[in-house]
Design an enzyme around this catalytic site. Structure first.
Site, short mmCIF file in Angstrom:
data_model
loop_
_atom_site.label_atom_id
_atom_site.label_comp_id
_atom_site.label_asym_id
_atom_site.label_seq_id
_atom_site.Cartn_x
_atom_site.Cartn_y
_atom_site.Cartn_z
N HIS A 264 9.67 2.84 -4.24
CA HIS A 264 9.89 2.10 -3.00
C HIS A 264 9.70 0.60 -3.20
CE1 HIS A 264 9.74 5.48 0.15
NE2 HIS A 264 10.11 5.95 -1.00
N PRO A 265 10.67 -0.18 -2.71
CA PRO A 265 10.63 -1.62 -2.95
C PRO A 265 9.68 -2.42 -2.07
CG PRO A 265 12.62 -1.03 -1.75
CD PRO A 265 11.91 0.25 -2.03
N CYS A 266 9.08 -1.77 -1.08
CA CYS A 266 8.26 -2.51 -0.12
C CYS A 266 7.22 -3.42 -0.77
CB CYS A 266 7.50 -1.57 0.81
SG CYS A 266 8.57 -0.41 1.64
N HIS A 267 6.63 -2.92 -1.86
CA HIS A 267 5.52 -3.68 -2.44
C HIS A 267 5.98 -4.66 -3.51
CE1 HIS A 267 3.25 -0.68 -0.32
NE2 HIS A 267 3.89 0.27 -0.97
#
Lengths: 276, 115
Positions: B73-76
């Protein structure tokens, strides 16, 4: 935005009558099982309502040969991670109800469908799309500054069909006051013979022009998008089962016609199949 | 017990960061399950993974190919890259820094020749 709140409520309450049947080749016991009927909300994901469907049909399948349940319509495996309304608009015929869907427990098409190993998979997928939408609208600032319990409330509101519960949090994500409008509009365009398309698009052009749905469509060339409404076309454009006027401001559509994941899911489909 | 890995790097305009997509196949050609994908994440990352695995590494639809792929997941990513690049020489190639940070989580280790 409050004036158009009724639109939000109507969209939320959209339902599709579905008739589930078991794939003929998988019927193991003597009698074919009864058909199973369900009124399914457009805004949710199939795995949230198909536990009963699974329990109903699994008794008729060879117990040594069954795996994860998956759904298919006229040979097309249905992607559970798309909202039900999107799948219906894209593949089904609104003049032919109920929607006849075939249930399978064998030969899971791994190259096409995501697995749904647990309810957490649905929640995780939903939240990741909500985050992406906020990334586009507000650089992710709103979602990332929300408490975990607000994230949870979005999910449980959707899961339990609680409009007020859902929107008391979602309205914060739909905030677009004056100059602080959405940076980019979260949308995806589906055509049933290819992966969806998605590009950055601002609700107001750099010259200050309010952008319409027509303006959005114009940013794609003919290879990418097989839809030109100015030429008499065999295709129509559906959002939430409705053909909105192309002059509609895209910001208004984003605020009112988005699915709970905060994306506008736009379907370009054949006109023929939607006319009697 | 041979596994075949396939890695894709796709730029996400929604997040303005690169995103790592990958698949892992068993010798018989079948896709490794999510449970097993989580199991083969290196030990050093397991604690962080177990705390929030459903938000970190799951199956998603590849945005260009439309097929299932596992995704970090790219959120972080944005925050992580900000922290890393304040520490490193800013002239250091972004993609190299990014791959050497996230790659090892999913078995993608860069040769030192890239340094």
């Amino acid at each position: 935005m409050a004036e158009d709140r009724e639109v939000l409520r109507e969209i939320w309450e959209g339902r599709i009558p579905v008739c589930f049947s078991l794939a003929e080749e998988e019927i193991y016991t003597g009698e074919p099982p009864d058909l199973y009927y369900l009124l399914v909300p457009r805004q949710i994901y199939f795995p949230l309502v198909t536990d009963k469907v699974q329990r109903h049909f699994i008794a008729s399948v060879d117990p040594d040969k069954h795996g994860e349940m998956w759904l298919e319509y006229e040979g097309q495996p249905l992607k559970w991670h798309y909202p039900v309304g999107v799948l219906f608009d894209l593949f089904a015929n609104s003049n032919s109800l109920p929607w006849n869907i075939t249930v399978h427990f064998q030969a899971f098409p791994e190259e096409e469908l995501l697995h749904c190993p647990a309810k957490e998979a649905i929640e995780s997928h939903f939240m990741s799309v909500v985050k992406e939408a906020d990334g586009l609208k507000h650089r992710g600032q709103l979602v990332n500054n929300m408490q975990k319990k607000d994230h949870k409330q979005l999910w449980t509101g959707l899961q339990n069909d609680k409009f007020e519960q859902f929107w008391s949090v979602n309205k914060k994500l739909m905030e677009s006051s004056g100059d602080d409008s959405f940076k980019y509009i979260p949308y995806r365009i589906y055509q049933n013979d290819r992966p969806y398309i998605q590009k950055l698009f601002k609700p107001v052009s750099d010259d200050g022009e309010v952008q319409t749905l027509r303006d959005l469509l114009k940013t794609f060339d003919n290879d990418e998008l097989c839809f030109n409404p100015d030429i008499s076309s065999e295709k129509i454009l559906l959002i939430q089962g409705i053909q909105p006027p192309l002059e509609t401001p895209i910001l208004w559509l984003s605020e009112h016609f988005s699915y709970p994941d905060n994306f506008l899911h736009i379907c370009i489909v054949d006109k023929m199949k939607n006319e009697s | 017990d041979m596994l075949t890995y396939e890695y894709h790097i796709v730029y996400s305009s929604s997040y303005s960061v690169p995103v790592l997509y990958f698949n892992v196949y068993k010798a018989d050609g079948k896709l490794l399950s999510l449970e097993n994908i989580w199991k083969i994440v290196p030990d050093v990352y397991q604690q962080e993974l177990q705390a929030d695995k459903w938000s970190i590494l799951t199956q998603q639809e590849h945005p260009l190919l439309g097929r299932p792929f596992y995704q970090l997941h790219p959120c972080h990513t944005e925050m992580m890259m900000k922290n890393i690049r304040t520490m490193l020489d800013k002239r250091c190639d972004y993609l190299i820094s990014w791959i050497s940070s996230v790659g090892p989580v999913v078995g993608l280790n860069l040769s030192l020749q890239y340094a």
